[in-house]
Design an enzyme around this catalytic site. Structure first.
Site, PDB file in Angstrom:
ATOM      1  N   GLY A   2       0.782  -1.241   0.000  1.00  0.00           N
ATOM      2  CA  GLY A   2       0.000   0.000   0.000  1.00  0.00           C
ATOM      3  C   GLY A   2       0.807   1.280   0.000  1.00  0.00           C
ATOM      4  O   GLY A   2       0.296   2.331   0.400  1.00  0.00           O
ATOM      5  N   ASN A   7       1.726   3.045  -2.584  1.00  0.00           N
ATOM      6  CA  ASN A   7       1.109   4.003  -3.520  1.00  0.00           C
ATOM      7  C   ASN A   7      -0.171   4.588  -2.944  1.00  0.00           C
ATOM      8  O   ASN A   7      -0.475   5.765  -3.148  1.00  0.00           O
ATOM      9  CB  ASN A   7       0.852   3.338  -4.871  1.00  0.00           C
ATOM     10  N   ARG A  67     -15.985 -15.137 -11.117  1.00  0.00           N
ATOM     11  CA  ARG A  67     -15.255 -13.858 -11.188  1.00  0.00           C
ATOM     12  C   ARG A  67     -16.198 -12.702 -11.489  1.00  0.00           C
ATOM     13  O   ARG A  67     -16.051 -11.612 -10.951  1.00  0.00           O
ATOM     14  CB  ARG A  67     -14.212 -13.924 -12.328  1.00  0.00           C
ATOM     15  N   MET A 115      -3.923  -7.144  -7.111  1.00  0.00           N
ATOM     16  CA  MET A 115      -3.431  -8.308  -7.850  1.00  0.00           C
ATOM     17  C   MET A 115      -4.555  -9.154  -8.433  1.00  0.00           C
ATOM     18  O   MET A 115      -4.514 -10.382  -8.401  1.00  0.00           O
ATOM     19  CB  MET A 115      -2.540  -9.155  -6.929  1.00  0.00           C
ATOM     20  N   LEU A 149      -9.198  -7.198 -13.673  1.00  0.00           N
ATOM     21  CA  LEU A 149     -10.616  -6.827 -13.721  1.00  0.00           C
ATOM     22  C   LEU A 149     -11.288  -7.531 -14.898  1.00  0.00           C
ATOM     23  O   LEU A 149     -10.707  -7.646 -15.978  1.00  0.00           O
ATOM     24  CB  LEU A 149     -10.791  -5.313 -13.888  1.00  0.00           C
ATOM     25  N   ASN A 201      -4.268   2.766 -13.377  1.00  0.00           N
ATOM     26  CA  ASN A 201      -3.362   1.808 -12.749  1.00  0.00           C
ATOM     27  C   ASN A 201      -1.945   2.363 -12.783  1.00  0.00           C
ATOM     28  O   ASN A 201      -1.614   3.172 -13.646  1.00  0.00           O
ATOM     29  CB  ASN A 201      -3.413   0.478 -13.521  1.00  0.00           C
ATOM     30  N   HIS A 244       1.959   1.017 -13.076  1.00  0.00           N
ATOM     31  CA  HIS A 244       2.710  -0.188 -13.458  1.00  0.00           C
ATOM     32  C   HIS A 244       4.208   0.124 -13.376  1.00  0.00           C
ATOM     33  O   HIS A 244       4.641   1.167 -13.881  1.00  0.00           O
ATOM     34  CB  HIS A 244       2.322  -0.594 -14.884  1.00  0.00           C
ATOM     35  N   ASP A 249      -2.645  -4.019 -18.735  1.00  0.00           N
ATOM     36  CA  ASP A 249      -1.510  -3.093 -18.892  1.00  0.00           C
ATOM     37  C   ASP A 249      -1.453  -2.445 -20.272  1.00  0.00           C
ATOM     38  O   ASP A 249      -0.370  -2.089 -20.759  1.00  0.00           O
ATOM     39  CB  ASP A 249      -0.174  -3.808 -18.596  1.00  0.00           C
ATOM     40  N   GLU A 308       7.025   6.261  -8.844  1.00  0.00           N
ATOM     41  CA  GLU A 308       5.591   5.926  -8.770  1.00  0.00           C
ATOM     42  C   GLU A 308       4.886   6.874  -7.805  1.00  0.00           C
ATOM     43  O   GLU A 308       3.806   7.393  -8.076  1.00  0.00           O
ATOM     44  CB  GLU A 308       5.392   4.477  -8.293  1.00  0.00           C
TER      45      GLU A 308
HETATM   46  C1  GRF Z   1       3.900  -1.166  -7.318  1.00  0.00           C
HETATM   47  O1  GRF Z   1       5.185  -1.449  -7.777  1.00  0.00           O
HETATM   48  C2  GRF Z   1       2.961  -0.913  -8.470  1.00  0.00           C
HETATM   49  O2  GRF Z   1       3.586  -0.327  -9.552  1.00  0.00           O
HETATM   50  C3  GRF Z   1       2.517  -2.310  -8.826  1.00  0.00           C
HETATM   51  O3  GRF Z   1       2.392  -2.966  -7.599  1.00  0.00           O
HETATM   52  C4  GRF Z   1       3.252  -2.364  -6.641  1.00  0.00           C
HETATM   53  C5  GRF Z   1       2.396  -1.955  -5.489  1.00  0.00           C
HETATM   54  O4  GRF Z   1       3.152  -1.457  -4.420  1.00  0.00           O
HETATM   55  N1  GRF Z   1       1.295  -2.269  -9.599  1.00  0.00           N
HETATM   56  P1  GRF Z   1       2.414  -0.767  -3.192  1.00  0.00           P
HETATM   57  O5  GRF Z   1       1.441  -1.811  -2.626  1.00  0.00           O
HETATM   58  O6  GRF Z   1       1.698   0.439  -3.708  1.00  0.00           O
HETATM   59  O7  GRF Z   1       3.505  -0.436  -2.226  1.00  0.00           O
END
Ligand code: GRF
Length: 215
Positions: free
Chosen positions: A23, A25, A76, A101, A104, A118, A120, A156, A185
């Site tokens: 978490g 981000n 799903r 993870m 969708l 998203n 990435h 993606d 990020e």
């Molecule tokens: C990040 O590297 C993001 O780019 C990818 O998953 C990771 C998530 O990290 N999609 P966090 O849970 O936000 O620390």
């Protein structure tokens, strides 16, 4: 030039963050919201993992943190219908996937068209999928980075909003490269959401245009 498919709304936004892990981000987004850099509130944090550290942090800070158990749903599609119901119930404007993870379903992608983004950890379209820092090192690229993009049914592959590049160093490990990318990020994800609610994101074809502040 292609016709405008979408222009982001200029408003105080309601954001949902979907996550499955650490978490960081989410925290970067929350800090930007708290500082007032992003004109939005976090209306929902949703996870498919009961013990995701990001979900626990959200709960501790008093946010509306929901664990939705995939095992409780036969299909799903049913799961994603329940996810959409959580989103719509809170009148969410934008869903931010942040280490969520779960892919969708096409129906959820369609329902959230131009309302889900998203982050990435690679420069798309290079290295989609998982373990991409490892793949970038193994491929021998000199530059990698991160991408904020709209969510589309193909994983993606949605229109790119922002990217940031970092060097790949000769002695990099997966961990050192991931850390260098993660710092970027945390910078560009809040920036993309800020631009979104400033009404400055326009989609034409598969290109995203960032409009000037007065546009
Ligand atoms: C990040 O590297 C993001 O780019 C990818 O998953 C990771 C998530 O990290 N999609 P966090 O849970 O936000 O620390």
């Amino acid at each position: 030039m292609d016709e405008v498919l979408f222009r982001s709304p200029r408003k105080r936004g309601r954001v949902a963050v979907f996550l499955s892990g650490r978490g960081s981000n989410f925290l970067a987004l929350r800090e930007a919201v708290d500082r007032g850099t992003i004109d939005a509130e976090i209306a929902l944090v949703l996870s498919n993992k009961a013990d995701a550290p990001g979900l626990l942090k959200a709960r501790e800070s008093g946010l509306d943190a929901v664990f939705l158990d995939p095992k409780a749903f036969a299909a799903r599609e049913d799961y994603d219908r329940a996810v959409l119901a959580e989103v719509e119930r809170r009148r969410v404007d934008l869903v931010c996937l942040a280490g969520y993870m779960k892919v969708l379903t096409p129906a959820l992608c369609e329902a959230l068209r131009h309302r889900a983004v998203n982050i990435h950890p690679a420069l798309l379209p290079s290295f989609p999928g998982l373990h991409v820092q490892r793949k970038a090192i193994d491929w021998g690229v000199r530059v990698s980075g991160c991408t904020v993009h709209f969510v589309a049914a193909e994983v993606d592959a949605g229109p790119i909003i922002l990217q940031a590049a970092v060097p790949v160093l000769q002695d990099d490990t997966e961990e050192t490269l991931a850390a260098r990318i993660l710092a970027e990020e945390h910078r560009i994800y809040p920036e993309a959401v800020r631009l979104y609610f400033q009404g400055r994101i326009e989609v034409r074809g598969r290109r995203v245009f960032i409009l000037g502040p007065g546009a």
